[in-house]
Design a protein around this motif. Structure first.
Motif, PDB file in Angstrom:
ATOM      1  N   THR A   1       0.847  -1.201   0.000  1.00 13.19           N
ATOM      2  CA  THR A   1       0.000   0.000   0.000  1.00 13.19           C
ATOM      3  C   THR A   1       0.883   1.252   0.000  1.00 13.19           C
ATOM      4  O   THR A   1       2.013   1.229   0.501  1.00 13.19           O
TER       5      THR A   1
ATOM      6  N   ASP B   1       9.331  -8.197  -1.125  1.00 13.22           N
ATOM      7  CA  ASP B   1       9.781  -9.534  -1.529  1.00 13.22           C
ATOM      8  C   ASP B   1       9.157  -9.973  -2.857  1.00 13.22           C
ATOM      9  O   ASP B   1       9.359 -11.096  -3.297  1.00 13.22           O
ATOM     10  N   THR B   2       8.426  -9.061  -3.515  1.00 16.13           N
ATOM     11  CA  THR B   2       7.858  -9.406  -4.818  1.00 16.13           C
ATOM     12  C   THR B   2       8.873  -9.093  -5.916  1.00 16.13           C
ATOM     13  O   THR B   2       9.347  -7.961  -6.026  1.00 16.13           O
ATOM     14  N   GLU B   3       9.209 -10.107  -6.716  1.00 17.77           N
ATOM     15  CA  GLU B   3      10.185  -9.922  -7.799  1.00 17.77           C
ATOM     16  C   GLU B   3       9.488  -9.372  -9.044  1.00 17.77           C
ATOM     17  O   GLU B   3       8.342  -9.729  -9.331  1.00 17.77           O
TER      18      GLU B   3
ATOM     19  N   THR C   1       7.910 -11.774 -11.346  1.00 20.01           N
ATOM     20  CA  THR C   1       6.548 -12.172 -10.981  1.00 20.01           C
ATOM     21  C   THR C   1       5.544 -11.113 -11.428  1.00 20.01           C
ATOM     22  O   THR C   1       4.506 -11.428 -12.011  1.00 20.01           O
TER      23      THR C   1
ATOM     24  N   MET D   1      -4.865  -6.592  -4.785  1.00 16.60           N
ATOM     25  CA  MET D   1      -3.822  -6.095  -3.877  1.00 16.60           C
ATOM     26  C   MET D   1      -3.171  -7.264  -3.159  1.00 16.60           C
ATOM     27  O   MET D   1      -3.855  -8.098  -2.563  1.00 16.60           O
ATOM     28  N   ASP D   2      -1.843  -7.296  -3.259  1.00 14.24           N
ATOM     29  CA  ASP D   2      -1.021  -8.366  -2.702  1.00 14.24           C
ATOM     30  C   ASP D   2      -0.257  -7.772  -1.511  1.00 14.24           C
ATOM     31  O   ASP D   2       0.666  -6.977  -1.710  1.00 14.24           O
ATOM     32  N   LEU D   3      -0.665  -8.122  -0.289  1.00 10.97           N
ATOM     33  CA  LEU D   3      -0.062  -7.527   0.912  1.00 10.97           C
ATOM     34  C   LEU D   3       1.223  -8.262   1.298  1.00 10.97           C
ATOM     35  O   LEU D   3       1.276  -9.490   1.232  1.00 10.97           O
TER      36      LEU D   3
ATOM     37  N   GLU E   1       4.302 -10.004   3.396  1.00 17.74           N
ATOM     38  CA  GLU E   1       4.372 -10.844   4.598  1.00 17.74           C
ATOM     39  C   GLU E   1       5.445 -10.364   5.556  1.00 17.74           C
ATOM     40  O   GLU E   1       5.656 -10.974   6.595  1.00 17.74           O
ATOM     41  N   SER E   2       6.174  -9.317   5.173  1.00 17.74           N
ATOM     42  CA  SER E   2       7.373  -8.932   5.934  1.00 17.74           C
ATOM     43  C   SER E   2       7.034  -8.394   7.319  1.00 17.74           C
ATOM     44  O   SER E   2       5.950  -7.852   7.547  1.00 17.74           O
ATOM     45  N   ASN E   3       8.027  -8.513   8.226  1.00 21.86           N
ATOM     46  CA  ASN E   3       7.884  -7.929   9.563  1.00 21.86           C
ATOM     47  C   ASN E   3       7.712  -6.423   9.464  1.00 21.86           C
ATOM     48  O   ASN E   3       6.933  -5.828  10.210  1.00 21.86           O
TER      49      ASN E   3
ATOM     50  N   PHE F   1       6.240  -4.676   7.200  1.00 16.18           N
ATOM     51  CA  PHE F   1       4.853  -4.326   6.867  1.00 16.18           C
ATOM     52  C   PHE F   1       3.935  -4.604   8.054  1.00 16.18           C
ATOM     53  O   PHE F   1       3.048  -3.817   8.375  1.00 16.18           O
ATOM     54  N   GLN F   2       4.179  -5.726   8.740  1.00 18.42           N
ATOM     55  CA  GLN F   2       3.327  -6.072   9.884  1.00 18.42           C
ATOM     56  C   GLN F   2       3.447  -5.032  11.001  1.00 18.42           C
ATOM     57  O   GLN F   2       2.461  -4.721  11.668  1.00 18.42           O
TER      58      GLN F   2
ATOM     59  N   MET G   1      10.062 -15.328   9.677  1.00 18.20           N
ATOM     60  CA  MET G   1       8.937 -14.806  10.469  1.00 18.20           C
ATOM     61  C   MET G   1       8.862 -15.501  11.828  1.00 18.20           C
ATOM     62  O   MET G   1       7.875 -15.393  12.518  1.00 18.20           O
TER      63      MET G   1
ATOM     64  N   LYS H   1       7.858 -13.467  14.790  1.00 14.32           N
ATOM     65  CA  LYS H   1       6.415 -13.167  14.875  1.00 14.32           C
ATOM     66  C   LYS H   1       5.655 -14.340  15.485  1.00 14.32           C
ATOM     67  O   LYS H   1       4.704 -14.161  16.222  1.00 14.32           O
TER      68      LYS H   1
ATOM     69  N   PRO I   1       1.736 -14.480  -0.678  1.00 11.16           N
ATOM     70  CA  PRO I   1       0.836 -13.827  -1.633  1.00 11.16           C
ATOM     71  C   PRO I   1       1.152 -14.189  -3.086  1.00 11.16           C
ATOM     72  O   PRO I   1       0.263 -14.481  -3.863  1.00 11.16           O
ATOM     73  N   GLU I   2       2.443 -14.194  -3.430  1.00 13.43           N
ATOM     74  CA  GLU I   2       2.780 -14.507  -4.827  1.00 13.43           C
ATOM     75  C   GLU I   2       2.291 -15.899  -5.189  1.00 13.43           C
ATOM     76  O   GLU I   2       1.632 -16.106  -6.187  1.00 13.43           O
TER      77      GLU I   2
ATOM     78  N   ASN J   1      -1.339  -9.234  13.230  1.00 16.78           N
ATOM     79  CA  ASN J   1      -0.957  -8.324  12.156  1.00 16.78           C
ATOM     80  C   ASN J   1      -2.152  -7.435  11.804  1.00 16.78           C
ATOM     81  O   ASN J   1      -3.084  -7.869  11.128  1.00 16.78           O
TER      82      ASN J   1
ATOM     83  N   ASN K   1      -2.360  -5.115   9.804  1.00 14.64           N
ATOM     84  CA  ASN K   1      -2.308  -4.573   8.438  1.00 14.64           C
ATOM     85  C   ASN K   1      -2.737  -5.570   7.367  1.00 14.64           C
ATOM     86  O   ASN K   1      -2.602  -5.291   6.172  1.00 14.64           O
TER      87      ASN K   1
ATOM     88  N   TYR L   1      -3.959 -12.386   2.864  1.00  9.94           N
ATOM     89  CA  TYR L   1      -2.961 -11.421   2.375  1.00  9.94           C
ATOM     90  C   TYR L   1      -3.302 -10.846   1.005  1.00  9.94           C
ATOM     91  O   TYR L   1      -2.622  -9.936   0.537  1.00  9.94           O
ATOM     92  N   ASP L   2      -4.331 -11.399   0.355  1.00  9.23           N
ATOM     93  CA  ASP L   2      -4.673 -10.930  -0.984  1.00  9.23           C
ATOM     94  C   ASP L   2      -6.111 -10.435  -1.041  1.00  9.23           C
ATOM     95  O   ASP L   2      -7.002 -11.014  -0.405  1.00  9.23           O
ATOM     96  N   PHE L   3      -6.319  -9.376  -1.808  1.00 10.94           N
ATOM     97  CA  PHE L   3      -7.620  -8.718  -1.887  1.00 10.94           C
ATOM     98  C   PHE L   3      -7.966  -8.475  -3.352  1.00 10.94           C
ATOM     99  O   PHE L   3      -7.142  -7.965  -4.112  1.00 10.94           O
TER     100      PHE L   3
END
Lengths: 283, 283
Positions: A59, A71-73, A76, A257-259, A261-263, A265-266, B1, B4, B36-37, B155, B157, B253-255
């Motif tokens: 976001t 972490d999205t390449e 992808t 929207m792909d959220l 998983e990272s710490n 972001f959390q 993670m 977490k 998510p990916e 989480n 977020n 994690y996906d919307f």
């Protein structure tokens, strides 16, 4: 939706009168390519048919708060769009994707090629298909161009991809320098952003117009990046004067929207309104 | 993670101390099912693998403004989830989807079966897979239960599906009566909403906890519906006291948002903040 098509036609006709010199090339049925259910079934059946979906990573408010590692390449992301804008892990420049090629405009203003393994903390891509196409044949500044585009986007509650391939009298862009941890907020970084001025340049403006309700998730209104014809320079658009060009608009009814998983972001606080910060960083 | 997971475990342990009588059954790795990916690739490859995507039709603010007619059929929605909540065209009641079955709780409080051709102006579904599961074995009111659930959703977020299968001392729900055009705003309709009280009832609470940033698009925080064990009654949850039950949480994690093509949606003004109206209609 016939009524809307007529209204669109009237609206566009008015634009021509106001901006004489603009010739309508095609004004396709804004709905022909955009049955959301069909698109989604297509997405499910075959990603390459999912042409009217805006696919987003993370976001905008997470980026404003300094979540600069993703972490999205890009390898992808290419599966979900051939057109788009964004940034890179570490906030290492401005991203432009055009015709499936991804470019990285770093703090030196130079556009570099991008490996599929390069990652992003924030990006939005789509498979660009023009629903409406028009020609600009009289010089216009950025403000007038945006008013002109507005007439091509009659539905203020959906999303639009914007492509302007043209000759520009002047284009002013900015980029952002790669950051080191602990990351400052984006509003701090852009206080000292490098800017670049190009004159008499051919190139392409790539971006979106998004509705007000995406506030907090993406950038409401216009968000435009630029890449020159040689694909050697560009950035986040601050200002431009166009001489002539072709405008294409892609009506987009689906959003994914792909959220992360990272710490990072959390742990970030996304509960506050950052509208004013967003306005600052976009300038 | 890992960090977490440890924090989650500590958080949950604290909940047990505070709410003695709650027995942890399983606390799965909150990330195991949520790359998510990978999920998105799965969505592309096979919709039935797309289990961690919240699939939404339209926006909550369009519903607040009286956009009560939709063109998405429930037969289509079933392809994107076996679990969810929403409403029906004409605002004809409250929707609960559970185990792939869709129920329509009309203004009489009775749950009716739903044809695949029935349409919705607003709904959110997902393929429910529990990432965290716990047992409530001591009576709790709605407020205490929501605090308890909060510890299972570390989480703030991301998005969470919530399923509570239990025995309730008391459940108070509401529904909404079918509207005729010209449609009033939702806040006007709910001023005279029919409410229903059930005592000593077995059933399932179905809903979501969503982050603050979905404001304008969906309902931030908790949004819960109820259907009884016999699948004959339920509605939008206003209040409950639970005796015992099983809580399941689905980390999402996906919307995906599917915007309507209708004139009603195109014409509605979605530019203003409707937070206070949303608070009123949820009560």
């Amino acid at each position: 939706m016939k009524k809307k098509i007529i209204i669109l036609t009237i609206a566009l006709s008015l634009m021509f009168t106001v901006l004489s010199g603009c010739i309508d090339e095609t004004t396709s049925d804004a709905n022909a390519q955009s049955n959301p259910e069909k698109e989604t079934e297509n997405l499910v059946a075959n990603q390459y048919d999912s042409n009217d979906i805006l696919y987003q990573v993370s976001t905008i408010n997470a980026l404003l708060e300094g979540v600069y590692d993703g972490d999205t390449e890009y390898g992808t992301l290419k599966q979900y769009g051939d057109f788009g804008i964004g940034t890179f892990s570490g906030l290492d420049g401005e991203m432009i994707e055009l015709d499936g090629e991804i470019y990285q405009v770093r703090a030196d203003g130079v556009a570099y090629p991008v490996n599929d393994t390069t990652t992003t903390p924030f990006a939005a891509v789509t498979f660009f298909e023009a629903d409406t196409e028009m020609r600009i044949s009289e010089p216009m500044n950025m403000t007038l161009t945006e008013e002109y585009l507005s007439g091509m986007m009659p539905n203020k509650n959906i999303m639009y991809g914007i492509k302007i391939n043209g000759t520009f009298e002047y284009v002013k862009t900015r980029s952002v320098p790669k950051q080191e941890k602990p990351y400052p907020k984006l509003v701090e970084v852009t206080k000292n952003q490098p800017t670049f001025e190009m004159e008499q340049v051919n190139g392409v403006i790539v971006g979106y117009w998004l509705p007000v309700y995406v506030d907090g998730i993406n950038v409401p209104g216009y968000h435009l990046h630029f890449i020159n014809e040689d694909r050697t320079a560009g950035g986040h658009v601050l200002e431009f004067d166009i001489i002539e060009g072709k405008v294409e608009i892609d009506n987009t009814y689906d959003f994914f929207m792909d959220l992360p998983e990272s710490n990072d972001f959390q742990d970030v606080d996304l509960s506050s309104d950052k509208t004013s910060e967003l306005e600052q960083v976009e300038k």
